[in-house]
Design a protein around this motif. Structure first.
Motif, PDB file in Angstrom:
ATOM      1  N   HIS A  18       2.206   4.934   0.399  1.00  0.00           N
ATOM      2  CA  HIS A  18       1.957   6.183   1.105  1.00  0.00           C
ATOM      3  C   HIS A  18       3.283   6.907   1.218  1.00  0.00           C
ATOM      4  O   HIS A  18       4.345   6.352   0.954  1.00  0.00           O
ATOM      5  N   ASP A  19       3.218   8.156   1.587  1.00  0.00           N
ATOM      6  CA  ASP A  19       4.417   8.994   1.627  1.00  0.00           C
ATOM      7  C   ASP A  19       4.621   9.518   3.047  1.00  0.00           C
ATOM      8  O   ASP A  19       3.720  10.138   3.615  1.00  0.00           O
ATOM      9  N   ARG A  22       0.868  -1.172   0.000  1.00  0.00           N
ATOM     10  CA  ARG A  22       0.000   0.000   0.000  1.00  0.00           C
ATOM     11  C   ARG A  22       0.900   1.216   0.000  1.00  0.00           C
ATOM     12  O   ARG A  22       1.702   1.421   0.927  1.00  0.00           O
ATOM     13  N   ARG A  33       2.825   5.282  -6.664  1.00  0.00           N
ATOM     14  CA  ARG A  33       1.478   4.708  -6.593  1.00  0.00           C
ATOM     15  C   ARG A  33       1.027   4.282  -7.997  1.00  0.00           C
ATOM     16  O   ARG A  33       1.173   5.010  -8.974  1.00  0.00           O
ATOM     17  N   GLY A  51      -0.063  -1.128   6.347  1.00  0.00           N
ATOM     18  CA  GLY A  51       0.766  -0.349   5.448  1.00  0.00           C
ATOM     19  C   GLY A  51       2.229  -0.731   5.512  1.00  0.00           C
ATOM     20  O   GLY A  51       3.008  -0.391   4.622  1.00  0.00           O
TER      21      GLY A  51
END
Length: 400
Positions: A62-63, A60, A129, A87
């Protein structure tokens, strides 16, 4: 003497009198090479799910993204979709697998290092992503038109038919064609040559021009220059076939029996003689049961030109092939033409640096000289009105 008609008039008259040969349903594996007679729509979204495009791990995004992930399982191609809840975790995935739920990024295995139950990202790995994810419906959504009637079914079309569950395919029915060579001087290919004799070649050339485009219901016959024999053979063939293509016997010589034999058998002449070179004596008619007859000159170049310019495209159109314009080519030098006749000149074609098609004429010395044709790709059509077609002129081109 019958008045000459133009090439355009001949083409239009042939089209007006061609029958429709209908369609049939065949098993998918028998559909290759046939003309499609149905529209094919996407059975489902393509791809039908978010699809993994690389072997590696699904995460997944994410930053900031962690540089290491805990292995939580495996998602193989063909497996039901797994799901990822954390995550900081990942699932091992293979190319073609369903993208696991909760994931939106695939990191190739080459950009990772596995240490026990965790994966570490290598230096320089900067995931984004959506990378290496083939989104559901990205190729086409369900219901999209994939194939249109009139298309030739090749390998890509076969793949689409199979992928969309088309088990039986509606294709154009192939007409039954009889090719007849006429002439006392003609002998079989394997026969010794006597004085004044030549081997039959027109029927083989015409057969090849048709068979290479999917016509596989073809028989060949020969008849001598004899009126009763010609009528008897043509009567039998008209009763058994949809299309007759004759070579020779259509001029105005004392032993040219084809036109009178066809007339006696109820085949109505639509036209006889076209303002073209070669191929001027061509005859075309319609039979009492909807059969069509193309009676072509006996000279080899003439017979082949008339086959590819009139007979073959008319048959394909009657089977439902989508109509298209002839190729356009640019002459690389001056070519002898005619002020009164449309000229068909053999030519070799190639593509220039800009992608334009260039034609180099390879004129036959006579309409009986076909020795140079294997070094050409087809014929250019030079319209009447000038004695010479100029270098740079753009003209129509028809392939053998």
């Amino acid at each position: 003497m019958t008045e000459l008609i133009s090439v355009a008039e001949a083409e239009a008259l042939v089209a007006q009198h061609m029958p429709r040969f209908g369609s049939e349903r065949v098993a998918l594996e028998r559909a290759a090479g046939r003309l499609l007679r149905q529209a094919v729509h996407a059975e489902h979204d393509h791809p039908p799910f978010d699809r993994v495009m690389m072997d590696g791990i699904a995460v997944r995004w994410h930053d900031p993204l962690p540089r290491e992930f805990q292995l939580a399982g495996t998602q193989l191609a063909g497996m039901a979709a797994q799901s990822l809840d954390s995550g900081g975790a990942c699932l091992e995935v293979t190319t073609g697998a369903v993208l696991p739920g909760g994931c939106d990024c695939v990191i190739p295995v080459e950009q990772t290092r596995r240490e026990g139950a965790r994966y570490l990202l290598l230096d320089g790995c900067r995931p984004a992503r959506g990378q290496f994810v083939h989104a559901r419906g990205a190729d086409c959504p369900a219901g999209s038109l994939l194939l249109e009637a009139g298309m030739r079914i090749g390998a890509p079309e076969m793949a689409l038919l199979a992928a969309n569950g088309v088990v039986e395919v509606e294709v154009a029915a192939v007409p039954s064609v009889a090719i007849v060579s006429t002439g006392d001087e003609l002998v079989a290919v394997d026969a010794p040559l006597g004085q004044g004799q030549i081997r039959r070649s027109n029927d083989v050339a015409i057969l090849a021009a048709l068979r290479l485009h999917g016509f596989d219901r073809i028989v060949r016959h020969h008849v001598a220059d004899d009126g009763p024999a010609t009528r008897a053979l043509l009567a039998d063939l008209l009763a058994a076939h949809d299309v007759l293509i004759l070579s020779g016997g259509v001029s105005v010589g004392q032993r040219d029996y084809v036109p009178e034999s066809l007339d006696a058998l109820g085949v109505r002449r639509v036209f006889h003689r076209i303002a073209q070179k070669p191929g001027k004596p061509m005859w075309f008619g319609a039979g009492p049961r909807g059969q069509v007859v193309f009676a072509l000159p006996g000279n080899p170049v003439s017979a082949l030109v008339c086959t590819i310019r009139y007979a073959r495209p008319a048959l394909l159109a009657s089977m439902g092939m989508a109509a298209g314009q002839p190729e356009q080519v640019r002459l690389d030098g001056p070519v002898d033409a005619s002020e009164l006749l449309t000229c068909f000149v053999p030519a070799h074609v190639h593509s220039d640096a800009q992608g334009s098609m260039i034609a180099h004429a390879v004129p036959s010395r006579t309409s009986g000289d076909f020795s140079a044709l294997p070094r050409t790709h087809g014929v250019v059509q030079l319209p009447p009105g000038q004695a010479t077609a100029a270098a740079g002129d753009v003209v129509a081109f028809y392939r053998w």
